[in-house]
Design a protein around this motif. Structure first.
Motif, PDB file in Angstrom:
ATOM      1  N   GLU A   1       0.717  -1.100  -0.038  1.00 33.77           N
ATOM      2  CA  GLU A   1      -0.031  -0.133  -0.251  1.00 33.77           C
ATOM      3  C   GLU A   1       0.781   1.295  -0.043  1.00 33.77           C
ATOM      4  OE1 GLU A   1      -3.108   0.393  -0.519  1.00 33.77           O
ATOM      5  OE2 GLU A   1      -3.221  -1.695  -1.116  1.00 33.77           O
ATOM      6  N   ARG A   2       2.104   1.306   0.096  1.00 33.81           N
ATOM      7  CA  ARG A   2       2.969   2.304  -0.025  1.00 33.81           C
ATOM      8  C   ARG A   2       2.934   2.859  -1.188  1.00 33.81           C
ATOM      9  NH1 ARG A   2       6.830   0.308   4.222  1.00 33.81           N
ATOM     10  NH2 ARG A   2       5.752   0.567   6.365  1.00 33.81           N
ATOM     11  N   ARG A   3       2.964   2.213  -2.288  1.00 34.63           N
ATOM     12  CA  ARG A   3       2.817   2.395  -3.478  1.00 34.63           C
ATOM     13  C   ARG A   3       1.244   2.293  -4.329  1.00 34.63           C
ATOM     14  NH1 ARG A   3       6.332   6.511  -5.071  1.00 34.63           N
ATOM     15  NH2 ARG A   3       8.314   6.023  -3.942  1.00 34.63           N
ATOM     16  N   ARG A   4       0.278   1.957  -3.469  1.00 33.45           N
ATOM     17  CA  ARG A   4      -0.924   1.519  -3.904  1.00 33.45           C
ATOM     18  C   ARG A   4      -0.606   0.226  -4.706  1.00 33.45           C
ATOM     19  NH1 ARG A   4      -4.606   7.198  -4.456  1.00 33.45           N
ATOM     20  NH2 ARG A   4      -4.253   7.885  -2.251  1.00 33.45           N
ATOM     21  N   LEU A   5      -0.039  -0.617  -4.245  1.00 31.42           N
ATOM     22  CA  LEU A   5       0.203  -2.121  -5.234  1.00 31.42           C
ATOM     23  C   LEU A   5      -0.589  -2.833  -4.912  1.00 31.42           C
ATOM     24  CD1 LEU A   5       3.983  -2.323  -5.663  1.00 31.42           C
ATOM     25  CD2 LEU A   5       2.157  -1.396  -7.400  1.00 31.42           C
ATOM     26  N   GLY A   6      -1.267  -2.890  -3.520  1.00 33.43           N
ATOM     27  CA  GLY A   6      -2.134  -3.831  -2.944  1.00 33.43           C
ATOM     28  C   GLY A   6      -3.358  -4.261  -4.119  1.00 33.43           C
TER      29      GLY A   6
END
Length: 461
Positions: free
Chosen positions: A165-170
């Motif tokens: 979620e740090r790069r909204r990858l989830g």
């Protein structure tokens, strides 16, 4: 580091860092003296030191093995979902066409094939700003943990989500799973639908009680316009109107409706999922390459001074007191027995210990306060006759180290300091070496830059 650590991908390394951070937040600080020393000795930027520390702790505490078990569970969970997706797709095809004993209502068949898919797709698009994984993504995470069956993985799934979620990858990672499963399900439905249409004879009809026939004609042609561009059949208006009265027995009608049904499934089912899969893959690879540790987290800010001090002086660290503890005299010779070698804060890359003469004991390397206190307690009960302390003169002789040398010297009848030579590729700093000589002279301790092993063994040179 071991081969198991060096084989980790960059994502796995960040994942373990986050898992260690969560564990320390929940259970308190870990015993990390050795890991901090090895991480600091390896050098590099702060992020590299924090990562190395976390990996060493993860390997020591079994978290690395837990990660492997979780990954195995995740693969098994994905396999289970793949089997369910294929079975579900086959069920959609059977539900759409039925047993062939009665005419197929084309819009009921279309609803059976695409209804759940379109609802799932709408839900994913609406929830894209939040998670993007949907129920299938959460089911996979839950099933992965259950199949792993390892008590050490409690922090792994939350840590993975936090990293992503740090790069909204989830949303893109779980979205890839969701769209991949739906793509497989719809592909299975299309293949079985084609097989059923090729081996059975189906008649098609549409029915209504309140809508006009022109409404169905317009809707059918609107849905079939895009598939027709790809070469799929499209019933003409007269055929559509005639199918509303009764199922047409002509071969041309069956082929037209079969082609229309397959075309709508491909264009509005398979193609959107394929496009979204490719989008998720692109966003995943683009974001993964930019993943970094968040050094502004409180836990990592606390590690900054321990792993990478803001300043480091050359020479003696801290202002020394007017007088250090004097080791002169030590214990009486009759009270001490045996010979002992101990090292203080050595670089982990240095081979240690050297080959020792018979009768000489090795007390290891003192890195943590607990190790120092344990040795001092032991020497207070069983003093040594001869004590050789190995020090690395590349480090500054700070006040804590000098105080330790004085306390150790009090616990032996005779003490010497061995200032170790540098590695072949390095040269000792003359100013720092002078600080060592001056500090040891102030303590009244004799030193040597060669290993006094003869003295340690026999008591004379």
């Amino acid at each position: 580091m071991t081969d198991a650590i060096t084989r980790l991908s960059s994502l796995e390394r960040l994942w373990l860092c986050e898992a260690v951070r969560l564990r320390e937040e929940q259970a308190g600080p870990l015993d990390d003296g050795e890991a901090n020393r090895r991480a600091s000795a390896a050098g590099g930027e702060l992020a590299q030191r924090i990562e190395r520390r976390a990996l060493l702790l993860a390997e020591r505490d079994g978290l690395l093995d837990g990660l492997r078990h979780w990954q195995q569970g995740a693969r098994l969970a994905a396999l289970v979902l793949l089997v369910l997706a294929v079975g579900g797709g086959a069920g959609l095809a059977f539900a759409a066409l039925g047993d062939g004993l009665r005419p197929v209502n084309v819009f009921w068949a279309l609803g059976s094939l695409l209804g759940l898919h379109l609802l799932s797709l709408a839900g994913w698009l609406l929830g894209l700003r939040f998670a993007g994984g949907g129920a299938l993504g959460r089911l996979w995470l839950w099933l992965s943990g259950k199949l792993a069956r390892d008590a050490r993985i409690a922090q792994l799934a939350p840590a993975l989500l936090l990293v992503l979620e740090r790069r909204r990858l989830g949303r893109w990672a779980l979205g890839l799973l969701v769209h991949g499963l739906w793509l497989l399900a719809l592909l299975a439905a299309a293949v079985l639908l084609l097989a059923l249409l090729a081996t059975r004879r189906y008649d098609f009809v549409w029915e209504t009680s309140i809508l006009a026939s022109d409404t169905f004609i317009s809707l059918t042609q609107a849905l079939g316009a895009l598939p027709a561009l790809l070469g799929f059949a499209l019933p003409d208006p007269e055929m559509i109107r005639a199918s509303g009265d009764s199922a047409l027995a002509s071969e041309a009608a069956r082929r037209a409706w079969s082609g229309w049904l397959l075309g709508v499934l491909v264009v509005y089912g398979l193609l959107p999922r394929l496009v979204l899969c490719l989008l998720c893959v692109w966003r995943w690879h683009h974001g993964r390459a930019r993943l970094r540790l968040d050094l502004e987290l409180p836990a990592y800010r606390l590690l900054r001074e321990r792993l990478q001090p803001s300043s480091e002086r050359l020479g003696v660290l801290d202002q020394a007191p007017a007088r250090l503890s004097e080791p002169l005299g030590g214990v009486p010779s009759a009270a001490g027995s045996g010979a002992l070698l101990v090292a203080v804060e050595l670089d982990p890359s240095r081979p240690w210990p050297p080959v020792l003469p018979a009768g000489v004991a090795n007390a290891g390397i003192l890195d943590s306060r607990e190790q120092r206190q344990r040795l001092l307690d032991q020497l207070s009960r069983f003093p040594a006759e001869r004590l050789l302390i190995a020090c690395d003169p590349r480090r500054s002789p700070d006040r804590g180290t000098l105080a330790l040398l004085g306390e150790l010297a009090h616990s032996a009848a005779s003490t010497r300091i061995w200032l170790l030579p540098p590695p072949p590729s390095e040269v000792l700093d003359s100013a720092r070496l002078g600080d060592w000589h001056a500090a040891l002279a102030g303590l009244g301790l004799s030193w040597s830059d060669r290993a006094p092993l003869n003295w340690l063994e026999s008591g004379h040179d």
